[in-house]
Design an enzyme around this catalytic site. Structure first.
Site, short mmCIF file in Angstrom:
data_model
loop_
_atom_site.label_atom_id
_atom_site.label_comp_id
_atom_site.label_asym_id
_atom_site.label_seq_id
_atom_site.Cartn_x
_atom_site.Cartn_y
_atom_site.Cartn_z
N SER A 193 -20.99 -28.22 84.46
CA SER A 193 -19.96 -28.20 85.50
C SER A 193 -18.97 -29.33 85.27
O SER A 193 -19.34 -30.41 84.77
CB SER A 193 -20.65 -28.40 86.85
OG SER A 193 -19.71 -28.65 87.86
N TYR A 230 -26.55 -33.03 92.94
CA TYR A 230 -26.28 -31.82 92.14
C TYR A 230 -25.57 -32.21 90.83
O TYR A 230 -25.96 -31.78 89.74
CB TYR A 230 -25.41 -30.84 92.94
CG TYR A 230 -24.84 -29.75 92.06
CD1 TYR A 230 -25.65 -28.73 91.56
CD2 TYR A 230 -23.48 -29.76 91.70
CE1 TYR A 230 -25.13 -27.76 90.72
CE2 TYR A 230 -22.96 -28.79 90.86
CZ TYR A 230 -23.79 -27.79 90.37
OH TYR A 230 -23.27 -26.84 89.52
N LYS A 283 -26.78 -31.87 86.59
CA LYS A 283 -26.06 -31.29 85.45
C LYS A 283 -25.88 -32.34 84.35
O LYS A 283 -26.04 -32.05 83.16
CB LYS A 283 -24.69 -30.74 85.90
CG LYS A 283 -24.79 -29.55 86.84
CD LYS A 283 -25.42 -28.35 86.14
CE LYS A 283 -25.62 -27.17 87.06
NZ LYS A 283 -26.39 -26.08 86.46
#
Ligand code: NAD
Ligand code: WQD
Length: 340
Positions: free
Chosen positions: A124, A149, A153
Site C-alpha cells: 500500500s 495497518y 504492510k
C-alpha cells in the site's frame, strides 16, 4: 498455470480473479470470508464462464493451506488476504499484526515447503513516510507509519524481501496500491464494505443511493487547489490488470521488486464528488467537517517504473471510476446481500 489467490473473494481479489481467468490462468481461491461473500466468486464464474476453485479457510491454518498446495500444482500466489481498515487497526492492533503478519509468514512457509517461489503481495502507498515530496516514487522514504495497518504492510515488505534474498529462485512483487475505486463494468462485482465505509468512494455512492444522509468532507483548509485532500484514485480493473503484469514480470526475474500502482494524477475530494454527480446525474449532499486525524493534504504516485518495467498503465478515467462505482451501488444497494 494455476494461481493461488488468497483473499480472492474480496474487493480487489474478485476483480483480479476475472482478469486471471480471462488470461487463461486456472484460479484457486483461499478466503475465510471474514470481510467478503462467496457470492462474489459465483459472479466471477458468471462473468468469465469459468469457476475458481474455492477453499473457505484461514491462510494461517497451516494444515488446511498445505492441503490446498497438495491438491493443486500452484505456480504463483497472489496474496490479498488481510485486514485493511486503518481506524480499526488502531483499536485492535494485535488482530492486525496477527492476521496480516501471520498469514504472510504461514503462506511463505507453506509455499517454500512445496517449492512455490513466485509471489505477488498487496502492499500500500501507506508504507510511504508522511514528509516525502510528491509524486511518490518507489525510492521515496518509507516508515513512520501513522497506524498499525500501515506497519503491517511495511513489516511484510521487509519479511518478504528478506525471504527473497535468502532463497535462490524466489521472486516477489511488492505492489504499492494508491486508492483503488470503481467496480467491474458489468455492475456485478464491486466494493461491499461492512458497516459505515471508511473510504471516500463507497461513502459517496452510499450517500447518492440514499443510505447515508450526507458525506462529511474532512477539511477544506489543506494546501491544495480547493482546500480538500488530494489522492491518486485508480480503477480496480486497472489495478487487477497490474497483478497479471506483475506475474509476467516474476516469470523472468528473481528477488524482490517494488512497484507503485497508481495513475500519477491527483483528484481532490470535491472534484470527486462533483465528477460523480455530473457523470451519474445524481446528488451527493455533503458538509465540510474537521480534518480526519492522520490525513495528508496530497498523495499521488509516480507510476513510471510500472509503466517501463511491467508495461502496465492505468487506462480508465475518473469518469469510468464514477460510472462503474454507481452502476455497482445502484444495482446492488446492499452489496452482495442484495441477492444473486
Ligand atoms: P477485502 O477485505 O475486500 O479483501 C481481503 C480478503 O481477505 C477478504 O475477502 C477477507 O475475507 C480475506 N481475509 C482476510 N484475512 C484472511 C485470512 N487470515 N485468511 C483468509 N482470508 C482472509 O480488501 P481489498 O480492498 O480487496 O484489499 C485486498 C488487499 O489489498 C489487502 O491486503 C489490503 O490491505 C490491500 N490494499 C487495499 C487497498 C484498498 O484501498 N482497498 C489499498 C492498498 C492495499
Ligand atoms: C480519501 C480522501 C479523506 C472519507 C486509505 C488508507 C490507505 C489505503 C487506501 C489500504 C482523503 C477524504 C474520506 C470521507 C472524506 N488503504 N474523505 N470523507 O485515506 O487516502 O487511504 O485507503 O491500504 O492505506 O489510509 O483514502 O478513501 O479514506 O480518503 O473527506 O468520508 O477522502 O480525508 O482526503 P486514504 P480514503
Amino acid at each position: 498455470m494455476t494461481v493461488l489467490v488468497t483473499g480472492g473473494a474480496g474487493y480487489i481479489g474478485s476483480h483480479t480473479c476475472v482478469e486471471l481467468l480471462k488470461n487463461d490462468y486456472d484460479v484457486v481461491v483461499v478466503d475465510n470470508l471474514c470481510n467478503s461473500s462467496e457470492i462474489s466468486l459465483r459472479r466471477v464464474a458468471e462473468l468469465t464462464g469459468k469457476a475458481p476453485c474455492f477453499y473457505r479457510c484461514d491462510v494461517r491454518d497451516t494444515a488446511a493451506l498445505s492441503d490446498v498446495f497438495r491438491r493443486h500444482e500452484i505456480g504463483c500466489v497472489i496474496h490479498f488476504a488481510g485486514l485493511k481498515a486503518v481506524g480499526e487497526s488502531v483499536q485492535k492492533p494485535l488482530a492486525y499484526y496477527e492476521n496480516n503478519l501471520g498469514s504472510t509468514m504461514t503462506l511463505c512457509r507453506v509455499m517454500l515447503e512445496h517449492g512455490v517461489k513466485q509471489l505477488v503481495f498487496s502492499s500500500s502507498a501507506t508504507v510511504y513516510a508522511g514528509n516525502n515530496p510528491m509524486p511518490l516514487s518507489e525510492e521515496s522514504r518509507t516508515g513512520d507509519c501513522s497506524n498499525p495497518y500501515g506497519w503491517t504492510k511495511y513489516m511484510c515488505e521487509i519479511i518478504l524481501s528478506d525471504i527473497a534474498r535468502a532463497t535462490p529462485g524466489f521472486s516477489v512483487a511488492l505492489l504499492r496500491y494508491f486508492n483503488p475505486v470503481g467496480a467491474h463494468e458489468s455492475g456485478r462485482l464491486g466494493e461491499d464494505p461492512s458497516g459505515i465505509p471508511n473510504n471516500l468512494m463507497p461513502f459517496i455512492s452510499q450517500t447518492a443511493v440514499g443510505q447515508r444522509r450526507e458525506l462529511s468532507v474532512f477539511g477544506n483548509d489543506y494546501d491544495t487547489p480547493d482546500g480538500t485532500g488530494v489522492r491518486d484514485y485508480l480503477h480496480v480493473v486497472d489495478l487487477a490488470r497490474g497483478h497479471v503484469a506483475a506475474m509476467d514480470y516474476l516469470k523472468a526475474h528473481e528477488g524482490a521488486a517494488v512497484f507503485n500502482l497508481g495513475t500519477g494524477r491527483g483528484t481532490s475530494v470535491l472534484e470527486m464528488v462533483h465528477a460523480f454527480e455530473r457523470v451519474n446525474g445524481v446528488a451527493v449532499p455533503y458538509r465540510i467537517t474537521e480534518r480526519r486525524a492522520g490525513d495528508l493534504a496530497t498523495v499521488y504516485a509516480d507510476p513510471k517504473r510500472s509503466e517501463q518495467i511491467l508495461h502496465w498503465r492505468a487506462e480508465r478515467t475518473l469518469e469510468d471510476m464514477c460510472r462503474d462505482s454507481w452502476r455497482w451501488q445502484s444495482q446492488n444497494p446492499r452489496g452482495y446481500q442484495s441477492g444473486d
